[in-house]
Motif scaffolding. Sequence first.
Motif, PDB file in Angstrom:
ATOM      1  N   UNK A   1      -8.633 -32.613 -47.395  1.00 12.59           N
ATOM      2  CA  UNK A   1      -7.717 -31.958 -46.466  1.00 12.59           C
ATOM      3  C   UNK A   1      -7.619 -30.484 -46.806  1.00 12.59           C
ATOM      4  N   UNK A   2      -7.713 -29.649 -45.793  1.00 12.61           N
ATOM      5  CA  UNK A   2      -7.547 -28.218 -46.010  1.00 12.61           C
ATOM      6  C   UNK A   2      -6.074 -27.921 -46.270  1.00 12.61           C
TER       7      UNK A   2
ATOM      8  N   UNK B   1      -4.194 -25.444 -45.576  1.00 11.86           N
ATOM      9  CA  UNK B   1      -3.404 -24.695 -44.599  1.00 11.86           C
ATOM     10  C   UNK B   1      -3.073 -25.525 -43.356  1.00 11.86           C
ATOM     11  N   UNK B   2      -4.086 -25.994 -42.651  1.00 11.71           N
ATOM     12  CA  UNK B   2      -3.791 -26.726 -41.419  1.00 11.71           C
ATOM     13  C   UNK B   2      -3.828 -28.236 -41.600  1.00 11.71           C
ATOM     14  N   UNK B   3      -4.169 -28.709 -42.809  1.00 10.80           N
ATOM     15  CA  UNK B   3      -4.111 -30.135 -43.108  1.00 10.80           C
ATOM     16  C   UNK B   3      -5.204 -30.972 -42.483  1.00 10.80           C
ATOM     17  N   UNK B   4      -6.204 -30.342 -41.871  1.00 10.27           N
ATOM     18  CA  UNK B   4      -7.263 -31.104 -41.219  1.00 10.27           C
ATOM     19  C   UNK B   4      -8.266 -31.632 -42.244  1.00 10.27           C
ATOM     20  N   UNK B   5      -8.798 -32.823 -41.960  1.00 13.22           N
ATOM     21  CA  UNK B   5      -9.864 -33.356 -42.792  1.00 13.22           C
ATOM     22  C   UNK B   5     -11.119 -32.524 -42.617  1.00 13.22           C
TER      23      UNK B   5
ATOM     24  N   UNK C   1      -8.355 -17.753 -38.199  1.00  9.38           N
ATOM     25  CA  UNK C   1      -7.744 -16.787 -39.119  1.00  9.38           C
ATOM     26  C   UNK C   1      -6.409 -17.317 -39.643  1.00  9.38           C
ATOM     27  N   UNK C   2      -5.597 -17.883 -38.751  1.00 14.33           N
ATOM     28  CA  UNK C   2      -4.312 -18.453 -39.177  1.00 14.33           C
ATOM     29  C   UNK C   2      -4.515 -19.578 -40.189  1.00 14.33           C
ATOM     30  N   UNK C   3      -5.553 -20.392 -39.988  1.00 17.82           N
ATOM     31  CA  UNK C   3      -5.804 -21.541 -40.855  1.00 17.82           C
ATOM     32  C   UNK C   3      -6.502 -21.162 -42.156  1.00 17.82           C
ATOM     33  N   UNK C   4      -6.879 -19.900 -42.310  1.00 20.64           N
ATOM     34  CA  UNK C   4      -7.611 -19.504 -43.508  1.00 20.64           C
ATOM     35  C   UNK C   4      -9.031 -20.004 -43.506  1.00 20.64           C
TER      36      UNK C   4
END
Length: 312
Positions: free
Chosen positions: A101-102, A104-108, A185-188
């Motif tokens: 999981x990342x 910043x945005x929590x996506x797999x 950009x927001x998610x890094x």
Amino acid sequence: MPLVTQWTGREVKALREAARMSLMDLAEKLGVSDRIISKWERGGPESIPRMVNQAALDTLLAEASPDVHGRFVGLLSVNDPVPRQLIDPAETPVMSGQYVKHQRDGKLMARVPEGIYLAGETDEPVWVDEFHIDTFPTTNADYARFCTAVGHRTPRHWEGGRCPRRLYDHPVVEVSWKDASAYAEWAGKSLPTAEQWEKAARGTTGTIYPWGDQRTAAKCNVRETGVEGTTPVSRYHSGVSPYGIYDMIGNVWEWCSTPTQPGRYELKGSAFTSPLFRGVPSAFNDADDFMQDDDTGFRCVASPEQMTPQDS
């Protein structure tokens, strides 16, 4: 292992039948009543369990045997609008299994190791550094969190600026390249280069499609599949890439960071509006950076540095 981004009654029923459980058996496993299970199953795709139950279902699926996983995928497949063959576990695409999981945005995200892959229609050897890529396209739910966090404008088809609940786990559409870049950009993270995207989609050995060389439209959401709209991003389990990445053909076109001329960028993957041949990962397409279509979305990548939590 199959992944489910959002459980509905459809997936609950498939898991119960794949595990050879009765309503009472599954209810006991989840700590709910059998009436709740029955209600979910009657509601089908429109019935969405609470988040605590979603988590319990995730755990139950993760702990299931490979045989149950195979039956689960097969049961979901035969319930599609266009029937597909049942998936034998031995024939399920080999996944790297390196999902993380990342922060910043929590996506797999799935890891794609550094190395050479065979690129383009002529299978030229190309080196690509290590990176991670979103396992699923950016969903409406993902994009809604971004818009709320930074005050970014929402897609124009969201009534009152809110996405319909039934589309939460569908890919976001009607986003321009600039919108997609702002989310990244927001998610890094970053938008993928065309080469990163292609390697993630077809692996290293020059296969034509993410799943191999077989021309099988039923493994993805393209024109021949007959869905005529977007689908949940975790639906096509048998169409994943060698790295376990979903929807690399069909559902929505995906923006890349590779420019083709000033103000234009590459798109990859095709969409529900496209014939299967347009989705071949080596194929070329591009568009103006302000283009916002109902069949265009994106996913992100992250370098090793972007995967490392930053000190605050």
